[in-house]
Scaffold this motif. Structure first.
Motif, PDB file in Angstrom:
ATOM      1  N   VAL A 232      36.028  11.649  19.483  1.00  0.00           N
ATOM      2  CA  VAL A 232      36.034  11.153  18.110  1.00  0.00           C
ATOM      3  C   VAL A 232      36.204   9.630  18.083  1.00  0.00           C
ATOM      4  O   VAL A 232      35.317   8.904  17.670  1.00  0.00           O
ATOM      5  N   GLU A 233      37.332   9.151  18.586  1.00  0.00           N
ATOM      6  CA  GLU A 233      37.565   7.703  18.543  1.00  0.00           C
ATOM      7  C   GLU A 233      37.159   7.009  19.833  1.00  0.00           C
ATOM      8  O   GLU A 233      37.160   5.776  19.895  1.00  0.00           O
TER       9      GLU A 233
ATOM     10  N   ASP B 230      29.133  17.140  11.856  1.00  0.00           N
ATOM     11  CA  ASP B 230      29.321  16.308  13.052  1.00  0.00           C
ATOM     12  C   ASP B 230      30.758  16.416  13.565  1.00  0.00           C
ATOM     13  O   ASP B 230      31.697  16.639  12.785  1.00  0.00           O
ATOM     14  N   VAL B 232      32.668  14.106  14.822  1.00  0.00           N
ATOM     15  CA  VAL B 232      33.497  12.906  14.702  1.00  0.00           C
ATOM     16  C   VAL B 232      34.128  12.826  13.313  1.00  0.00           C
ATOM     17  O   VAL B 232      35.341  12.902  13.163  1.00  0.00           O
ATOM     18  N   GLU B 233      33.311  12.726  12.288  1.00  0.00           N
ATOM     19  CA  GLU B 233      33.864  12.602  10.931  1.00  0.00           C
ATOM     20  C   GLU B 233      33.963  13.934  10.202  1.00  0.00           C
ATOM     21  O   GLU B 233      34.537  14.016   9.121  1.00  0.00           O
ATOM     22  N   ARG B 234      33.358  14.973  10.789  1.00  0.00           N
ATOM     23  CA  ARG B 234      33.349  16.301  10.167  1.00  0.00           C
ATOM     24  C   ARG B 234      32.819  16.222   8.733  1.00  0.00           C
ATOM     25  O   ARG B 234      33.355  16.836   7.816  1.00  0.00           O
ATOM     26  N   ARG B 235      31.775  15.456   8.584  1.00  0.00           N
ATOM     27  CA  ARG B 235      31.260  15.193   7.247  1.00  0.00           C
ATOM     28  C   ARG B 235      29.735  15.243   7.211  1.00  0.00           C
ATOM     29  O   ARG B 235      29.148  15.648   6.212  1.00  0.00           O
ATOM     30  N   TYR B 236      29.100  14.808   8.285  1.00  0.00           N
ATOM     31  CA  TYR B 236      27.651  14.713   8.284  1.00  0.00           C
ATOM     32  C   TYR B 236      27.016  15.995   8.807  1.00  0.00           C
ATOM     33  O   TYR B 236      27.453  16.565   9.811  1.00  0.00           O
ATOM     34  N   ALA B 288      25.556  13.454   4.322  1.00  0.00           N
ATOM     35  CA  ALA B 288      26.924  13.995   4.248  1.00  0.00           C
ATOM     36  C   ALA B 288      26.926  15.257   3.402  1.00  0.00           C
ATOM     37  O   ALA B 288      26.146  15.386   2.453  1.00  0.00           O
TER      38      ALA B 288
END
Lengths: 364, 364
Positions: A232-233, B230, B232-236, B288
């Motif tokens: 993630v980061e 996704d 990483v952000e769990r948004r896309y 998103a």
């Protein structure tokens, strides 16, 4: 097979027509490339559960070309060892932990769980039959590989309705040919091994498949392994190729906390328990690569080492992060790494009395 | 085998002693559960390259229990179909794209590449032999599964030095038993399929293994598939279980851009090319889930559909994101989804003239 139903007498034994010659020079065993005469196999069929446990000659598994493990990676495994003590006893190290973790992996991969107690008994029986294969020289051992593969021959993506549980044994030398010499590790910036929400905590093929490319690129640059950062980061330390990782920063021993993407190593757990019992300050927490670099710059990064069944404890002598090269311990093995290595291998080979239950005697 | 060296005459043919009975009722084929009489097999050995191509009776692959594909998931595959046109021709749909993608997957998984032209010729030869297995009823086809598995019998984690490349064929009905009826999809919040830096763009076992648990939980809640966000952000938005995903928002058709974690679908690519040729506004971009929800609230979310080899085009009738349930298209198939389905299946079954090269005739 319900818990408690199983007894050792249920295991069929198919004798081999002829036995293989044992390796003549145990100093040249390598890792995981020679296999013993027998393997343990058990099948799972939906509606019947696990059935037909058998110890039979090591040999090919006939798999349908459409077997799900060959397409959808529905497979889990474990890694453990049998050690020959000086007095001839054959010992296992915390084997219950391996079967417990196997079931954790099974759950993530939608594979039916095994009866842990039965699997341990079956393993003990197999190792006893193969006791002459347990190497005699220091640091060599009998590597044990239990694994489960999905065998249903269908191409729809779903959990298989049939499986093999197999255990194979491989007399092996030390994992790293270089022994306890410090290894060079490189911080991986492009590839990610696993991410939270994925299956990084499970011992399953896909995690290793994902690591091959990074490992190849590291090897080309003469590094032994890569250090994985979080997906993630891309900042927090996760683990090394085949090991968990520890840092001695000032008076604190730090290892990344388990949070879903890191393999919960049994050597890691044992190291944490031992160090705590020695009165060391041990932390499982988030650890950023820049914190490590900062500690290095301040002269506080005293030791870095990996832990794993294969290598036990593997000191890291160089850590490369982009252009920054951190030389750790001056090419020497640090006191914490050394004490851990001596204690863990001491317990494993029956030279040191460990905490209750860590050492399991298979036979004398 | 170097490019250009290969000719069809190199392929050995081992005739089966007896042929299987063909399925009597093609309406009950299901997906990927019946296999034809023959398979194609080719081996790779380090130093020799790919060798010994053979078309032989479908049957078990004898694999060493330590074969790397069973432990470390070093395996890739492809999915494609052969279609029977009304005039009896047997057609493939953009097969070069599959072999190109197979090699992309190979590269990520450290598997030696195949000669794409040779593999296509070998496939054509296999399909020609098995032409009577290509179903005759509408929407049924011969599913083709090329795959490569690592066969070296060693337990050290590294790229295998030997492989099998295998092609099996399975006469199959429509992937979704419910046909073109809109499916219910649920936005996955806990599990992640793949993350950038991982191997999400490759068609490899681990990605499917990672998806099984989420798919099982979705099925329990009566959803057909999950929509992956996704890691990483769990948004896309990334993709759906076995498909890429498209949204018609206002006058724009949007699909997530390929950026490493999404499978580059050939149906996806074909759909994008067709829609652009029709003058539609087509975007490959970040999308998103909250943008989709906002479009839904404003009444702008006109259609949602998945694309993939198995299902071709699969309309999504319900999208559940946490407590928010978005009903799309009133249980009907939208005009874009329908036109795409008709055009793609039209080209595939030889009813519609597609762009040059999309349809490859195997035999008449």
């Amino acid at each position: 097979m319900k818990k408690g139903e199983s007894t050792m007498t249920e295991i069929k034994f198919e004798r081999a027509a002829a036995l293989k010659a044992k390796p003549q020079d145990e100093s040249k065993l390598g890792f995981g490339s020679i296999f013993t005469d027998y393997m343990f196999v058990m099948e799972y069929t939906e509606g019947r559960g696990w059935h037909d446990p058998v110890i039979k000659p090591y040999g090919p598994l006939p798999l349908d070309p459409s077997a799900m493990c060959l397409h959808y990676g529905q497979e889990v495994f474990e890694g453990m060892k049998a050690y020959r003590a000086a007095d001839g006893r054959i010992l296992l190290f915390r084997p219950e932990e391996n079967f417990k973790r196997l079931n954790t992996s099974c759950e993530r991969l939608c594979i039916p769980k095994v009866d842990e107690a039965f699997c341990l008994k079956a393993l003990e029986q197999l190792v006893e039959i193969e006791r002459d294969w347990v190497p005699h020289i220091p640091d060599a051992s009998l590597y044990i590989r239990p694994f489960i593969i999905a065998t249903e021959g269908k191409l729809g993506v779903h959990a298989s309705n049939s499986y093999y549980y197999v255990v194979v044994l491989s007399p092996s030398g030390p994992y790293y040919a270089a022994g306890l010499d410090p290894v060079k590790i490189y911080v991986e910036k492009s590839y990610v091994r696993a991410v939270r929400g994925g299956m990084g905590f499970a011992k399953t093929g896909g995690n290793y498949a994902a690591s091959l490319k990074a490992q190849e690129e590291a090897s080309e640059q003469k590094y032994a392994q890569v250090l994985w950062l979080d997906g993630v980061e891309r900042r927090y330390i996760e683990e090394v190729g085949a090991m968990n990782i520890f840092f001695v920063i000032g008076d604190e021993v730090v290892t990344p906390a388990l949070q879903g993407s890191i393999l919960p190593g049994i050597t890691r757990k044992s190291a944490l328990e031992l160090m705590a019992s020695w009165g060391l300050t041990v932390s499982e927490r988030r650890l950023a690569i820049d914190e490590v670099a900062e500690a290095y710059d301040k002269g506080l990064l005293k030791e870095c080492f990996g832990t794993g069944t294969a290598a036990v404890v593997s000191p890291v002598g160089e850590l490369k992060w982009g252009d920054k090269v951190m030389e750790i311990g001056g090419g020497q093995i640090g006191p914490v790494s050394q004490r851990l290595y001596d204690t863990l291998t001491g317990i494993q080979w029956g030279k040191v009395e460990g905490p209750a239950g860590w050492s399991v005697e298979v036979c004398k």
